[in-house]
Design an enzyme around this catalytic site. Structure first.
Site, PDB file in Angstrom:
ATOM      1  N   HIS A  31     -86.190  74.743  -9.665  1.00 50.12           N
ATOM      2  CA  HIS A  31     -87.016  75.669  -8.339  1.00 50.12           C
ATOM      3  C   HIS A  31     -87.517  74.738  -7.429  1.00 50.12           C
ATOM      4  O   HIS A  31     -88.031  73.656  -7.542  1.00 50.12           O
ATOM      5  CB  HIS A  31     -87.657  76.524  -9.179  1.00 50.12           C
ATOM      6  CG  HIS A  31     -89.032  76.008  -9.601  1.00 50.12           C
ATOM      7  ND1 HIS A  31     -90.268  75.868  -8.833  1.00 50.12           N
ATOM      8  CD2 HIS A  31     -89.343  75.870 -10.918  1.00 50.12           C
ATOM      9  CE1 HIS A  31     -91.227  75.408  -9.609  1.00 50.12           C
ATOM     10  NE2 HIS A  31     -90.797  75.160 -10.990  1.00 50.12           N
TER      11      HIS A  31
ATOM     12  N   ASP B  33     -93.582  69.642 -10.148  1.00 50.24           N
ATOM     13  CA  ASP B  33     -92.868  70.848 -10.483  1.00 50.24           C
ATOM     14  C   ASP B  33     -92.490  71.596  -9.441  1.00 50.24           C
ATOM     15  O   ASP B  33     -93.434  72.208  -8.728  1.00 50.24           O
ATOM     16  CB  ASP B  33     -94.217  71.479 -11.272  1.00 50.24           C
ATOM     17  CG  ASP B  33     -93.613  73.020 -11.792  1.00 50.24           C
ATOM     18  OD1 ASP B  33     -92.655  73.167 -11.728  1.00 50.24           O
ATOM     19  OD2 ASP B  33     -94.768  73.836 -12.323  1.00 50.24           O
TER      20      ASP B  33
ATOM     21  N   GLU C  69     -89.967  80.929  -8.513  1.00 46.94           N
ATOM     22  CA  GLU C  69     -90.327  80.676  -9.953  1.00 46.94           C
ATOM     23  C   GLU C  69     -91.785  80.904 -10.100  1.00 46.94           C
ATOM     24  O   GLU C  69     -92.224  81.303 -11.254  1.00 46.94           O
ATOM     25  CB  GLU C  69     -89.658  79.139 -10.232  1.00 46.94           C
ATOM     26  CG  GLU C  69     -89.700  79.082 -11.899  1.00 46.94           C
ATOM     27  CD  GLU C  69     -90.836  78.532 -12.400  1.00 46.94           C
ATOM     28  OE1 GLU C  69     -91.320  78.483 -13.620  1.00 46.94           O
ATOM     29  OE2 GLU C  69     -91.889  78.131 -11.628  1.00 46.94           O
ATOM     30  N   GLU C  70     -92.355  80.130  -9.259  1.00 48.19           N
ATOM     31  CA  GLU C  70     -93.906  80.033  -9.399  1.00 48.19           C
ATOM     32  C   GLU C  70     -94.502  81.577  -9.627  1.00 48.19           C
ATOM     33  O   GLU C  70     -95.680  81.616  -9.931  1.00 48.19           O
ATOM     34  CB  GLU C  70     -94.721  79.134  -8.384  1.00 48.19           C
ATOM     35  CG  GLU C  70     -94.333  77.628  -8.596  1.00 48.19           C
ATOM     36  CD  GLU C  70     -94.874  77.216  -9.904  1.00 48.19           C
ATOM     37  OE1 GLU C  70     -95.282  77.868 -10.790  1.00 48.19           O
ATOM     38  OE2 GLU C  70     -94.557  75.935 -10.097  1.00 48.19           O
TER      39      GLU C  70
ATOM     40  N   ASP D 203     -86.525  71.985 -15.540  1.00 44.15           N
ATOM     41  CA  ASP D 203     -88.072  72.134 -15.034  1.00 44.15           C
ATOM     42  C   ASP D 203     -88.769  70.970 -15.644  1.00 44.15           C
ATOM     43  O   ASP D 203     -88.301  70.349 -16.352  1.00 44.15           O
ATOM     44  CB  ASP D 203     -88.299  73.507 -15.042  1.00 44.15           C
ATOM     45  CG  ASP D 203     -89.608  74.100 -14.219  1.00 44.15           C
ATOM     46  OD1 ASP D 203     -90.199  73.351 -13.490  1.00 44.15           O
ATOM     47  OD2 ASP D 203     -89.482  74.989 -13.747  1.00 44.15           O
TER      48      ASP D 203
ATOM     49  N   HIS E  63     -99.533  71.454 -12.425  1.00 39.79           N
ATOM     50  CA  HIS E  63    -100.141  72.544 -11.741  1.00 39.79           C
ATOM     51  C   HIS E  63    -101.525  71.838 -11.111  1.00 39.79           C
ATOM     52  O   HIS E  63    -102.239  72.435 -10.563  1.00 39.79           O
ATOM     53  CB  HIS E  63    -100.508  73.868 -12.316  1.00 39.79           C
ATOM     54  CG  HIS E  63     -99.107  74.296 -12.203  1.00 39.79           C
ATOM     55  ND1 HIS E  63     -99.077  75.832 -12.464  1.00 39.79           N
ATOM     56  CD2 HIS E  63     -97.658  74.138 -12.186  1.00 39.79           C
ATOM     57  CE1 HIS E  63     -97.846  76.411 -12.401  1.00 39.79           C
ATOM     58  NE2 HIS E  63     -97.183  75.173 -12.030  1.00 39.79           N
TER      59      HIS E  63
HETATM   60 ZN   LIG Z   1     -91.796  74.761 -12.512  1.00 34.17          ZN
END
Ligand SMILES: [Zn+2]
Length: 344
Positions: free
Chosen positions: A67, A184, A218-219, A239, A319
């Site tokens: 993603h 990410d 995706e998030e 991922d 994150h």
């Molecule tokens: Zn991810």
């Protein structure tokens, strides 16, 4: 391999530099389209923006999905003092965005820089700075313009609903570490670009039909719910590999996820990934991710009848300000390449 890795890193740096919170991904989509066309592929797009690339091969179609959307925020409201209140895009602890530089993207095409701060943040003034729990209610975006009223901010064409992107702070060290807010999943997006380039340049023989899918939501949970060609039978999310207490994944490994929040991944897919990692003597780990949902989970929840799997390079401090290493990229790239070029 060095050539492929250099290209992957260059792409990761480029991708991280393009602001792309979920819902604000047009620029990163355009970059992917341009890059794949330059590599000699014919990428297409779904209605909601995912980029699909047919890598070739015949039968038993597999999708490798990464993603390109990231965490971010949106302007919730403009305060009377000209500060901006925020709402999150994606999930993260508020302290991970404190003191972060950011950009407000107005719907009229303007950009303003600013910083996300605790309200009343001066340590020389507020003795409670250290005791205040970081929540968006206690924080605000201070834009770098001479404004102190709501009206003055509105005059800049800033409004509720404008996207806010965080500074990526991408750093590549001599020792092979890559640090950025958005590894990410831009680390794996770079890996899949490198895989495509490798296939094209070295004419790697694919043992099955392979598609790449770059999703854009995706998030927020629905990136992987749609956009698959009718012949797809299997999907592997490429991922970030989770790193933390009681997990064996680190930044140097390719992580093979056996189970995440939505339950176990397909037995055959996961077992074959482990067998190939062993055969190639890769630095790998098999882990259970306690708080993680992938696009492959999203696809199955949406009703797609796929076998599914999840792998990726170990990404530490996910994150937050994330870190991986060239070794993690290499082990992941080697594993996906093996998966699509060897017979079962
Ligand atoms: Zn991810």
């Amino acid at each position: 391999m060095e050539k492929q890795l250099d290209y992957a890193v260059a792409q990761i740096v480029k991708l991280c530099a393009i602001p792309s919170p979920s819902g604000f991904t047009k620029e990163v989509e355009a970059h992917l389209l341009e890059e794949f066309r330059a590599l000699g592929f014919k990428p297409t797009q779904t209605n909601k923006g995912s980029v699909l690339v047919d890598l070739g091969g015949e039968g038993n179609a597999l999708v490798l999905a990464a993603h390109v959307d990231t965490l971010g925020a949106m302007v919730r409201s403009i305060s009377a003092n000209g500060r901006l209140a925020l709402t999150k895009i994606g999930g993260y602890p508020e302290n991970y965005i404190e003191a972060e530089n950011c950009t407000v993207h107005t719907r009229t095409g303007k950009q303003y820089s600013g910083t996300i701060l605790l309200k009343n943040p001066a340590a020389h003034v507020n003795p409670e700075v250290n005791n205040t729990k970081r929540t968006l209610e206690k924080m605000e975006l201070v834009i770098d313009e001479k404004v102190s009223t709501k009206e003055a901010v509105k005059a800049l064409e800033i409004s509720a609903g404008d996207f806010v992107s965080f500074a990526p702070r991408t750093v590549v060290t001599k020792s092979g570490f890559i640090k950025s807010r958005h590894l990410d999943d831009k680390a794996s997006s770079g890996i899949l670009l490198a895989l495509a380039k490798w296939i094209k340049e070295e004419k790697l023989p694919l043992t099955r039909k392979v598609y790449l899918l770059f999703t854009t939501y995706e998030e927020v949970g629905h990136g992987g719910t749609s956009g698959y060609p009718a012949d797809v039978k299997e999907m592997i999310s490429v991922d970030m590999g989770a790193v933390g207490d009681d997990l064996e994944t680190d930044e140097y490994k390719v992580s093979i996820c056996a189970k995440a929040s939505k339950g176990p991944y397909d037995y055959d897919v996961t077992t074959r990934l482990i067998e190939l990692a062993k055969k190639l003597a890769l630095n790998y780990a098999v882990d259970i991710y306690p708080a993680y949902g992938s696009d492959a989970d999203g696809a199955l929840l949406a009703g797609h009848d796929f076998k599914h799997g999840l792998i990726g390079p170990g990404v530490a401090a996910s994150h937050g300000y994330e870190r991986t290493h060239l070794d993690g990229l290499e082990n992941t790239l080697r594993l996906v390449k093996e998966y699509i070029t060897t017979k079962k």
